[in-house]
Design a protein around this motif. Structure first.
Motif, mmCIF file in Angstrom:
data_model
loop_
_atom_site.group_PDB
_atom_site.id
_atom_site.type_symbol
_atom_site.label_atom_id
_atom_site.label_comp_id
_atom_site.label_asym_id
_atom_site.label_seq_id
_atom_site.Cartn_x
_atom_site.Cartn_y
_atom_site.Cartn_z
ATOM 1 N N GLN A 173 0.832 -1.208 0.000
ATOM 2 C CA GLN A 173 0.000 0.000 0.000
ATOM 3 C C GLN A 173 0.866 1.258 0.000
ATOM 4 O OE1 GLN A 173 -3.662 -1.912 2.577
ATOM 5 N NE2 GLN A 173 -2.278 -0.555 3.609
ATOM 6 N N ASP A 174 1.909 1.283 0.824
ATOM 7 C CA ASP A 174 2.754 2.469 0.965
ATOM 8 C C ASP A 174 3.596 2.760 -0.267
ATOM 9 O OD1 ASP A 174 1.747 2.657 3.521
ATOM 10 O OD2 ASP A 174 3.562 1.891 4.505
ATOM 11 N N HIS A 175 3.945 1.735 -1.044
ATOM 12 C CA HIS A 175 4.862 1.915 -2.169
ATOM 13 C C HIS A 175 4.208 1.763 -3.541
ATOM 14 C CE1 HIS A 175 7.553 1.240 1.240
ATOM 15 N NE2 HIS A 175 8.359 2.045 0.587
ATOM 16 N N MET A 176 2.887 1.680 -3.579
ATOM 17 C CA MET A 176 2.214 1.468 -4.853
ATOM 18 C C MET A 176 2.488 2.600 -5.841
ATOM 19 S SD MET A 176 0.502 -0.925 -6.211
ATOM 20 C CE MET A 176 0.925 -0.773 -7.934
ATOM 21 N N ASP A 177 2.475 3.842 -5.379
ATOM 22 C CA ASP A 177 2.753 4.966 -6.278
ATOM 23 C C ASP A 177 4.157 4.867 -6.874
ATOM 24 O OD1 ASP A 177 0.241 6.101 -6.000
ATOM 25 O OD2 ASP A 177 0.878 7.490 -4.411
ATOM 26 N N ASP A 178 5.142 4.486 -6.057
ATOM 27 C CA ASP A 178 6.511 4.323 -6.549
ATOM 28 C C ASP A 178 6.586 3.230 -7.606
ATOM 29 O OD1 ASP A 178 7.465 6.256 -4.754
ATOM 30 O OD2 ASP A 178 7.808 4.740 -3.198
ATOM 31 N N LEU A 193 4.158 2.084 -9.521
ATOM 32 C CA LEU A 193 3.466 2.526 -10.738
ATOM 33 C C LEU A 193 4.330 3.500 -11.543
ATOM 34 C CD1 LEU A 193 -0.166 3.000 -9.378
ATOM 35 C CD2 LEU A 193 0.665 1.188 -10.921
ATOM 36 N N SER A 194 5.034 4.377 -10.846
ATOM 37 C CA SER A 194 5.929 5.317 -11.518
ATOM 38 C C SER A 194 7.063 4.578 -12.240
ATOM 39 C CB SER A 194 6.504 6.293 -10.492
ATOM 40 O OG SER A 194 7.454 7.133 -11.087
ATOM 41 N N HIS A 195 7.651 3.599 -11.555
ATOM 42 C CA HIS A 195 8.723 2.812 -12.174
ATOM 43 C C HIS A 195 8.215 2.004 -13.365
ATOM 44 C CE1 HIS A 195 12.107 3.661 -9.538
ATOM 45 N NE2 HIS A 195 11.234 3.693 -8.553
ATOM 46 N N THR A 232 5.768 2.845 -15.356
ATOM 47 C CA THR A 232 5.567 3.798 -16.459
ATOM 48 C C THR A 232 6.896 4.151 -17.108
ATOM 49 O OG1 THR A 232 3.597 4.709 -15.390
ATOM 50 C CG2 THR A 232 4.675 6.095 -17.047
#
Length: 147
Positions: free
Chosen positions: A129-134, A136-138, A140
């Motif tokens: 949950q805490d690292h999902m944005d990271d 997703l960015s990687h 992309t």
């Protein structure tokens, strides 16, 4: 010639477990534990019941009714929840208690073995949950670079 007791054989086998080896039985256990429903069920059994759906469920491990687990785990089918709970019971991670009411009340609770895994599973869920944005960015960046 000395004979080996059952306890000595188990101790020897345990010393020989190495998940990096193809024939090691611990690989099957790792496969089961890597299942998303296993992770979420073992995490949910630690809920204190005061969560809002979608929020993190923190608290001390406690028994939960089947219906509670079903509501908490959005998207899990009745068949998948039942199969997963049975496999966790078979592995000794949860216990199932049926109370003779109308209808029957069924609760699940972590065993000592399940409790030993509980913190790890909650940490894994929290990390995701805490690292999902990271992540997703990687993804992309990778897809742009390789696509």
């Amino acid at each position: 010639m000395a004979t080996t007791s059952a306890a000595e054989k188990r101790a020897q086998a345990k010393a020989e477990y190495n998940a990096f080896l193809a024939q090691c039985p611990s690989r099957n256990l790792l496969d089961r534990l890597a299942d998303k429903w296993v992770t979420l069920i073992l995490s949910a059994l630690g809920s204190d019941g005061s969560h809002q759906f979608g929020a993190d469920c923190a608290g001390q491990p406690r028994p939960m009714r089947y219906s509670e687990l079903s509501r908490m785990l959005a998207g899990v089918s009745q068949k998948m929840l039942t199969q997963t709970l049975r496999s966790l019971e078979r592995d000794g991670l949860v216990t199932r208690t049926a109370t003779p009411t109308v209808p029957v009340t069924v609760t699940y609770e972590l065993t000592e073995l399940g409790l030993s895994l509980h913190v790890t599973m909650r940490a894994l869920k929290s990390w995701a949950q805490d690292h999902m944005d990271d992540v997703l960015s990687h993804r992309t960046t990778y897809d742009t670079r390789t696509g």
